[in-house]
Enzyme design. Structure first.
Site, PDB file in Angstrom:
ATOM      1  N   LYS A 103      10.138  32.649 -16.042  1.00  0.00           N
ATOM      2  CA  LYS A 103      10.615  31.308 -16.297  1.00  0.00           C
ATOM      3  C   LYS A 103      11.096  31.398 -17.745  1.00  0.00           C
ATOM      4  CE  LYS A 103       7.830  28.554 -13.210  1.00  0.00           C
ATOM      5  NZ  LYS A 103       6.643  27.746 -13.145  1.00  0.00           N
ATOM      6  N   GLU A 152       0.764  32.888  -5.475  1.00  0.00           N
ATOM      7  CA  GLU A 152       1.309  32.637  -6.963  1.00  0.00           C
ATOM      8  C   GLU A 152      -0.117  32.058  -7.940  1.00  0.00           C
ATOM      9  OE1 GLU A 152       4.952  30.766  -7.410  1.00  0.00           O
ATOM     10  OE2 GLU A 152       4.785  30.486  -9.463  1.00  0.00           O
TER      11      GLU A 152
HETATM   12  O1  OSB Z   1       4.536  26.447 -10.793  1.00  0.00           O
HETATM   13  O2  OSB Z   1       6.223  27.118 -10.117  1.00  0.00           O
HETATM   14  C1  OSB Z   1       5.548  26.090 -10.636  1.00  0.00           C
HETATM   15  C2  OSB Z   1       7.343  22.926 -10.878  1.00  0.00           C
HETATM   16  C3  OSB Z   1       6.766  22.338 -11.961  1.00  0.00           C
HETATM   17  C4  OSB Z   1       5.856  23.172 -12.475  1.00  0.00           C
HETATM   18  C5  OSB Z   1       5.442  24.507 -12.090  1.00  0.00           C
HETATM   19  C6  OSB Z   1       5.903  24.836 -11.066  1.00  0.00           C
HETATM   20  C7  OSB Z   1       6.910  24.160 -10.155  1.00  0.00           C
HETATM   21  C8  OSB Z   1       7.739  24.593  -9.136  1.00  0.00           C
HETATM   22  C9  OSB Z   1       8.857  23.981  -8.988  1.00  0.00           C
HETATM   23  O3  OSB Z   1       7.059  25.231  -8.401  1.00  0.00           O
HETATM   24  C10 OSB Z   1      10.277  25.125  -8.928  1.00  0.00           C
HETATM   25  C11 OSB Z   1      11.279  24.060  -8.745  1.00  0.00           C
HETATM   26  O4  OSB Z   1      11.683  23.863  -7.679  1.00  0.00           O
HETATM   27  O5  OSB Z   1      12.101  23.957  -9.780  1.00  0.00           O
HETATM   28 MG    MG Z   2       4.006  28.472 -10.010  1.00  0.00          MG
END
Ligand code: OSB
Ligand code: MG
Length: 358
Positions: free
Chosen positions: A250, A201
């Site tokens: 998101k 990712e």
């Molecule tokens: O990149 O998905 C991401 C948390 C904070 C900022 C970015 C990310 C994340 C996570 C956490 O990967 C996902 C979660 O458990 O809420």
């Molecule tokens: Mg991410």
């Protein structure tokens, strides 16, 4: 609210969250939304304080007293550049309110499927040691979670992924770099190909789609874009350029449900699987993520997991729970389907501002 465990990504460590919840009221009914930005402008350019000002100075004054439809509520602030998470906190609250006024579940209001169980994964941050990471992964695999995401960065990547894969040979495993690499690291990223990751990712810059296309051509592991995809146009461009084979959606990053639906539709038509990302949300944002995950293109386990992984006490009742099969049961009540724990909310609230048409 303090996190049960700190969460570390390539851009830093978080111990506790300052979150903004948005309440929109009409005819005595409340809809709730969450602003998903972090406490600092590191994941994207937004942070709690910027979102507070945006909502207070721009969105709330425009919204108060207006007749709105959830489908177009986001257009109220269309003239604002960026700040999608602040805008999204308001937009998703309008969807929850509309669903509650219509007496239907939010997932139905957005056109989701009658999917009563959604498959869940977990996102596990960078730890102080590899042993600690392996222990955490074991805990989540034993709890039933269907896919494990581990955070990586230069220096916490090839060797760590190799040890995790050696320990767990058959789990669905993926890695999230949060933009920690550049094309100069292509050999390092290619070395990850041998570990049978479901995807990697957002390896490259947050705003760089073309370099991801170059990288994807060099990797056998599918690239999933997160930070790069802020709207459906960018999703279409990334797909057309071959910059990714999977997209993480998101709600906050794209500004709410209306745009999330458009990103979903672009991906669905192109045969690109999507999954719901997380931003360490409270129960409010989590409940919205559960509703989003009922759309038909959400075929991969997302980062939507149990409240208790994050919080000693959540702001909703009941909490979001995950079965031993690694699934969340989609609630059947109106709106996002959980109650607000208003007493607890009042006890952890640092600021409250109310704007009314008067
Ligand atoms: O990149 O998905 C991401 C948390 C904070 C900022 C970015 C990310 C994340 C996570 C956490 O990967 C996902 C979660 O458990 O809420
Ligand atoms: Mg991410």
């Amino acid at each position: 609210m303090p996190l049960v465990h700190f969460f570390e990504t390539s851009f830093g460590r978080t111990y506790s969250r300052d979150m903004i919840l948005v309440e929109v009221v009409s005819n005595g009914v409340s809809g709730w939304g969450e602003v998903t930005c972090g406490e600092h402008p590191f994941y994207n350019e937004e942070w709690t304080e910027s979102a507070w000002l945006l909502l207070k100075n721009y969105i709330a004054p425009k919204a108060a007293g207006k007749t709105l439809e959830a489908q177009t509520a986001g257009q109220l602030s269309a003239g604002i550049r960026g700040h999608k998470m602040a805008q999204g906190g308001f937009e998703v609250a309008c969807w929850d309110l509309q669903a509650r006024l219509n007496g239907v579940p939010l997932w139905r209001e957005i056109g989701g499927e009658t999917r009563f169980e959604i498959p869940c994964g977990v996102s596990i941050g960078i730890q102080d040691s590899v042993d600690q990471l392996i222990e955490k992964i074991r805990l989540e695999v034993d709890a039933g979670y269907r896919r494990i995401k581990m955070k990586i960065k230069p220096g916490w990547d090839i060797d760590v992924v190799a040890r995790v894969r050696a320990e767990f040979s058959s789990i669905l495993l993926m890695a999230d770099a949060n933009s920690a690499y550049t094309l100069a690291d292509v050999d390092r990223l290619k070395a990850l190909d041998e570990f049978n990751l479901m995807m990697i990712e957002q390896p490259l810059a947050h705003d760089e789609i073309i370099d991801h296309a170059t990288l994807q051509a060099a990797l056998s592991t599918p690239i999933c874009l997160d930070e790069c995809i802020r709207n459906s146009h960018q999703a279409a461009q990334a797909i057309r350029l071959g910059a990714c084979r999977i997209i993480n959606i998101k709600l906050g990053r794209v500004g709410g449900f209306a745009e999330a639906l458009r990103v979903h539709d672009v991906c669905f038509q192109a045969g690109i699987p999507v999954w719901c990302g997380g931003m360490l949300e409270s129960g409010v944002g989590r409940a919205h993520n559960v509703a989003l995950s009922t759309l038909p293109g959400f075929t991969l386990p997302g980062d939507v997991s149990a409240s208790k992984r994050y919080w000693k006490r959540d702001v909703i009742d009941p909490w979001v729970e995950v079965s031993s099969e690694g699934t969340i049961t989609v609630p059947g009540g109106p709106g996002f389907g959980y109650h607000l724990d208003l007493d607890f909310l009042a006890s952890v609230r640092a600021r409250l501002e109310t704007l009314s048409p008067q």
